[in-house]
Design a protein around this motif. Structure first.
Motif, mmCIF file in Angstrom:
data_model
loop_
_atom_site.group_PDB
_atom_site.id
_atom_site.type_symbol
_atom_site.label_atom_id
_atom_site.label_comp_id
_atom_site.label_asym_id
_atom_site.label_seq_id
_atom_site.Cartn_x
_atom_site.Cartn_y
_atom_site.Cartn_z
ATOM 1 N N GLY A 11 1.283 8.022 -18.399
ATOM 2 C CA GLY A 11 1.355 7.345 -16.912
ATOM 3 C C GLY A 11 1.098 8.295 -15.929
ATOM 4 N N ALA A 12 -0.254 8.288 -15.490
ATOM 5 C CA ALA A 12 -0.656 9.227 -14.528
ATOM 6 C C ALA A 12 -0.638 8.476 -13.051
ATOM 7 C CB ALA A 12 -1.983 9.610 -14.746
ATOM 8 N N LEU A 14 2.024 7.663 -9.584
ATOM 9 C CA LEU A 14 2.670 8.493 -8.640
ATOM 10 C C LEU A 14 3.854 9.468 -9.182
ATOM 11 C CD1 LEU A 14 3.504 6.127 -5.436
ATOM 12 C CD2 LEU A 14 2.106 8.263 -5.787
ATOM 13 N N GLU A 35 -4.238 6.095 -18.487
ATOM 14 C CA GLU A 35 -5.256 5.210 -19.021
ATOM 15 C C GLU A 35 -6.442 4.782 -17.988
ATOM 16 O OE1 GLU A 35 -3.478 1.470 -19.977
ATOM 17 O OE2 GLU A 35 -2.652 1.082 -17.941
ATOM 18 N N LEU A 46 -3.735 1.439 -1.647
ATOM 19 C CA LEU A 46 -4.661 0.596 -2.120
ATOM 20 C C LEU A 46 -5.256 -0.331 -1.035
ATOM 21 C CD1 LEU A 46 -3.969 -0.277 -5.961
ATOM 22 C CD2 LEU A 46 -5.732 1.209 -4.721
ATOM 23 N N ARG A 71 -5.015 5.771 -23.608
ATOM 24 C CA ARG A 71 -3.836 4.882 -23.380
ATOM 25 C C ARG A 71 -2.847 4.943 -24.682
ATOM 26 N NH1 ARG A 71 -3.150 -0.525 -25.043
ATOM 27 N NH2 ARG A 71 -5.296 -0.707 -25.476
ATOM 28 N N ALA A 98 6.235 7.224 -18.026
ATOM 29 C CA ALA A 98 6.220 6.825 -16.250
ATOM 30 C C ALA A 98 5.145 6.040 -16.336
ATOM 31 C CB ALA A 98 5.502 8.296 -15.837
ATOM 32 N N GLY A 100 5.169 2.794 -14.991
ATOM 33 C CA GLY A 100 4.704 1.906 -13.767
ATOM 34 C C GLY A 100 5.257 0.373 -14.014
ATOM 35 N N PHE A 125 -3.215 -7.395 -8.084
ATOM 36 C CA PHE A 125 -3.509 -6.347 -6.983
ATOM 37 C C PHE A 125 -2.598 -5.193 -7.312
ATOM 38 C CE2 PHE A 125 -3.199 -5.155 -2.382
ATOM 39 C CZ PHE A 125 -4.215 -4.260 -2.340
ATOM 40 N N ARG A 241 6.898 -1.854 -16.767
ATOM 41 C CA ARG A 241 6.255 -1.996 -17.942
ATOM 42 C C ARG A 241 6.966 -0.967 -19.163
ATOM 43 N NH1 ARG A 241 -0.176 -0.404 -17.544
ATOM 44 N NH2 ARG A 241 -0.664 -0.256 -19.877
ATOM 45 N N LEU A 244 6.136 -0.282 -24.402
ATOM 46 C CA LEU A 244 6.171 0.527 -25.357
ATOM 47 C C LEU A 244 7.601 0.917 -25.883
ATOM 48 C CD1 LEU A 244 3.822 3.151 -24.092
ATOM 49 C CD2 LEU A 244 3.616 2.048 -26.286
ATOM 50 N N ASP A 274 8.750 3.162 -11.579
ATOM 51 C CA ASP A 274 8.831 1.575 -11.693
ATOM 52 C C ASP A 274 9.489 1.366 -13.048
ATOM 53 O OD1 ASP A 274 7.773 1.599 -9.065
ATOM 54 O OD2 ASP A 274 6.408 0.179 -9.685
ATOM 55 N N GLY A 284 10.745 -0.219 -8.058
ATOM 56 C CA GLY A 284 9.754 -0.609 -7.664
ATOM 57 C C GLY A 284 9.111 -0.121 -6.341
HETATM 58 C C1 LIG Z 1 -1.006 -2.753 -3.213
HETATM 59 C C2 LIG Z 1 0.288 -1.980 -3.424
HETATM 60 C C3 LIG Z 1 1.106 -1.508 -2.216
HETATM 61 C C4 LIG Z 1 2.192 -0.814 -2.489
HETATM 62 N N1 LIG Z 1 2.981 -0.466 -1.147
HETATM 63 C C5 LIG Z 1 3.975 0.204 -1.100
HETATM 64 C C6 LIG Z 1 4.590 0.552 -0.130
HETATM 65 O O1 LIG Z 1 4.165 0.425 0.946
HETATM 66 N N2 LIG Z 1 5.898 1.413 -0.408
HETATM 67 C C7 LIG Z 1 6.412 1.665 -1.290
HETATM 68 O O2 LIG Z 1 7.380 2.442 -1.354
HETATM 69 N N3 LIG Z 1 5.748 1.218 -2.507
HETATM 70 C C8 LIG Z 1 4.674 0.449 -2.368
HETATM 71 N N4 LIG Z 1 4.028 0.207 -3.837
HETATM 72 C C9 LIG Z 1 4.705 0.368 -5.002
HETATM 73 C C10 LIG Z 1 4.310 1.804 -5.496
HETATM 74 O O3 LIG Z 1 2.950 1.834 -5.765
HETATM 75 C C11 LIG Z 1 5.180 2.016 -6.885
HETATM 76 O O4 LIG Z 1 6.561 1.981 -6.820
HETATM 77 C C12 LIG Z 1 4.762 3.358 -7.281
HETATM 78 O O5 LIG Z 1 3.281 3.448 -7.510
HETATM 79 C C13 LIG Z 1 5.563 3.427 -8.826
HETATM 80 O O6 LIG Z 1 5.014 4.831 -9.172
HETATM 81 P P1 LIG Z 1 4.869 5.133 -10.750
HETATM 82 O O7 LIG Z 1 4.416 6.271 -11.184
HETATM 83 O O8 LIG Z 1 6.274 4.461 -11.420
HETATM 84 O O9 LIG Z 1 3.803 3.630 -11.354
HETATM 85 P P2 LIG Z 1 2.370 3.682 -11.129
HETATM 86 O O10 LIG Z 1 1.865 4.223 -10.184
HETATM 87 O O11 LIG Z 1 1.942 2.169 -11.439
HETATM 88 O O12 LIG Z 1 1.672 4.441 -12.399
HETATM 89 C C14 LIG Z 1 1.684 4.064 -13.746
HETATM 90 C C15 LIG Z 1 0.732 4.647 -14.480
HETATM 91 O O13 LIG Z 1 0.889 4.481 -15.962
HETATM 92 C C16 LIG Z 1 -0.199 4.022 -16.497
HETATM 93 N N5 LIG Z 1 0.246 3.465 -17.959
HETATM 94 C C17 LIG Z 1 0.953 2.647 -18.185
HETATM 95 N N6 LIG Z 1 1.026 2.463 -19.502
HETATM 96 C C18 LIG Z 1 0.293 3.668 -19.908
HETATM 97 C C19 LIG Z 1 0.006 3.765 -21.545
HETATM 98 N N7 LIG Z 1 0.437 3.119 -22.430
HETATM 99 N N8 LIG Z 1 -0.898 4.675 -21.610
HETATM 100 C C20 LIG Z 1 -1.445 5.654 -20.550
HETATM 101 N N9 LIG Z 1 -1.337 5.084 -19.264
HETATM 102 C C21 LIG Z 1 -0.464 4.125 -19.133
HETATM 103 C C22 LIG Z 1 -0.604 3.127 -15.644
HETATM 104 O O14 LIG Z 1 -2.182 2.807 -15.865
HETATM 105 C C23 LIG Z 1 -0.566 3.659 -14.134
HETATM 106 O O15 LIG Z 1 -1.921 4.464 -13.939
HETATM 107 C C24 LIG Z 1 3.006 -0.595 -3.667
HETATM 108 C C25 LIG Z 1 2.104 -0.944 -4.907
HETATM 109 C C26 LIG Z 1 0.807 -1.701 -4.579
HETATM 110 C C27 LIG Z 1 0.031 -1.982 -5.969
#
Ligand SMILES: Cc1cc2nc3c(=O)[nH]c(=O)nc-3n(C[C@H](O)[C@H](O)[C@H](O)COP(=O)(O)OP(=O)(O)OC[C@H]3O[C@@H](n4cnc5c(N)ncnc54)[C@H](O)[C@@H]3O)c2cc1C
Length: 404
Positions: A11-12, A14, A35, A46, A71, A98, A100, A125, A241, A244, A274, A284
């Motif tokens: 997961g690339a 945040l 992915e 976004l 992926r 990671a 998400g 979205f 998510r 897996l 997340d 989240g």
């Molecule tokens: C439109 C929007 C606005 C937001 N606004 C806010 C805000 O104002 N304040 C706030 O605190 N939070 C906000 N959030 C929430 C915040 O974006 C998330 O909490 C944060 O991105 C979590 O980071 P993460 O790395 O856990 O997950 P993500 O950023 O979702 O990254 C997970 C990555 O893993 C990849 N992945 C998953 N499974 C696989 C796999 N099997 N193989 C390869 N890759 C995989 C996904 O494609 C994704 O790129 C917002 C979210 C959205 C969508």
């Protein structure tokens, strides 16, 4: 480094990017597998891309060395390998999930086509692809219905309105952003959206999405009322998510269960962001995801004492329309009996500030329009220190910007 001491991060987003970057800085490079086609980006921004305020490249994150596009489709815990969609296999010493969140797709009639693809014009979205798809479809005068009035729905509605769409927001709850805001702050968000031309319906349940030839034409409410729609945005929340992990037999409740070392039920597998559930919490939000990544980087780079103790996460939203509209909320914004509350409201300027104090401790607050004091308030809340009792500390907290 031998292959079986390698850190592999799935997961690339945040959390994954922050972890890989920190590990690189600490001399323990990791392999990061993501992915999404695009360069890693800051998902929080976004809506600003959708609103046309930023080009997609402006929200790109610094790409860490060792990013592999692909992926992951399975985890073999006995052999300590992951399988990728292209058929390749990658060995790990420590695996970090990671992954998400997924958008929650509401159980609406007509939403799913037989091949499980959303009808044309209906968008989630969550990703840059969702954002670019929406961005391509939105033109002045397009009729857009946003389903959901939380942080995501409010951001999407505002962005589409700024792009000239005729937006209707359908919110099932009785007010907007009810999870973060108190009723007064919700009213100011409502006023802001209405000023941008968004039609907001609260206590309004959508039951059907009507399509013709595979493309959306209208949205039907529970009371039978139908709204014409060229575009529909599903903003009904997210769920971790964890597929897996579940398939590999790792303990999952709402999210992937982790302890203070962010370790899952398999000692060789960690989870952050997340997708993870720590001490009952699935956040989240961006701040906890980044904090977990930092703690885990220290731990994997050899700091045995590195522990995650939870995050007191502040929700912050900037709605930059014709006029900027900022809000921040944290903790409990509704008082319990016996709590002290101080509120300052200025209807003309559309500002509102409120803090809730219990037993000399700040337990929550909400600020709309005027965020000068947010830094000082967040520090008082995060520190959970008793507030000074020198007469009027609450008012002081709301009016003194504390150097933030
Ligand atoms: C439109 C929007 C606005 C937001 N606004 C806010 C805000 O104002 N304040 C706030 O605190 N939070 C906000 N959030 C929430 C915040 O974006 C998330 O909490 C944060 O991105 C979590 O980071 P993460 O790395 O856990 O997950 P993500 O950023 O979702 O990254 C997970 C990555 O893993 C990849 N992945 C998953 N499974 C696989 C796999 N099997 N193989 C390869 N890759 C995989 C996904 O494609 C994704 O790129 C917002 C979210 C959205 C969508």
């Amino acid at each position: 480094m031998t292959s079986n001491s390698r850190v592999v991060v799935i997961g690339a987003g945040l959390a994954g990017v922050r972890l890989a970057r920190r590990l690189g800085e600490l001399g323990t490079p990791a392999l990061l597998i993501g992915e999404e086609e695009h360069r890693p980006y800051n998902r929080v921004l976004l809506a600003e891309v959708l609103a046309g305020r930023y080009a997609p490249e402006v929200i790109a994150l610094p790409t860490p060395a060792g990013l592999l596009r692909g992926r992951v489709t399975g985890i073999d815990r006995d052999r300590r390998t992951v399988a990728c969609a292209d058929g390749s296999e990658i060995a790990y010493g420590t695996l970090v999930l990671a992954t998400g969140s997924n958008p929650v797709l509401p159980p609406l009639r007509g939403l799913f086509t037989p091949d499980h693809v959303l009808p044309e014009g209906v968008h989630a979205f969550r990703t840059m692809d969702d954002c670019l798809g929406l961005s391509k479809a939105v033109r002045p005068g397009v009729r857009a219905v946003v389903i959901g009035g939380g942080l995501l729905g409010v951001s999407a509605a505002r962005a589409l309105a700024v792009r000239g769409a005729q937006v209707v927001l359908a919110q099932q709850a009785e007010r907007l952003m009810e999870r973060q805001l108190d009723p007064n702050a919700s009213k100011l968000v409502l006023r802001h959206l209405r000023d941008l031309g968004v039609e907001v319906h609260t206590e309004c349940r959508v039951r059907d999405v009507r399509c013709v030839g595979g493309a959306v034409r209208s949205v039907e409410m529970a009371d039978g009322y139908a709204l014409d729609a060229d575009l529909v945005v599903l903003a009904c929340g997210v769920s971790p998510r964890a597929g897996l992990a579940k398939a590999a037999g790792i303990a999952v409740h709402k999210g992937i269960l982790v302890d203070d070392e962010l370790r899952t039920s398999d000692p060789h597998i960690r989870a952050i962001g997340d997708c993870a559930q720590h001490d009952g919490n699935v956040y989240g939000l961006a701040a906890p995801a980044l904090e977990q990544a930092d703690v885990l980087a220290e731990s994997l780079a050899g700091d045995a004492g590195s522990r995650y103790g939870g995050t007191r996460a502040l929700t912050r939203l900037t709605l930059a329309g014709h006029t900027a509209f900022d809000l921040a909320a944290f903790g409990e914004t509704e008082p319990r009996p016996g709590d002290d509350v101080v509120q300052l409201a200025d209807a003309t300027r559309g500002t509102y500030r409120k803090v809730v104090v219990r037993d000399d401790r700040l337990v929550g607050g909400v600020l709309v329009g005027e965020l000068g004091t947010v830094g000082a308030l967040a520090r008082a809340w995060e520190g959970a220190e008793p507030l000074p009792s020198d007469g009027g500390p609450l008012l002081h907290l709301l009016t003194n910007d504390g150097g933030s």
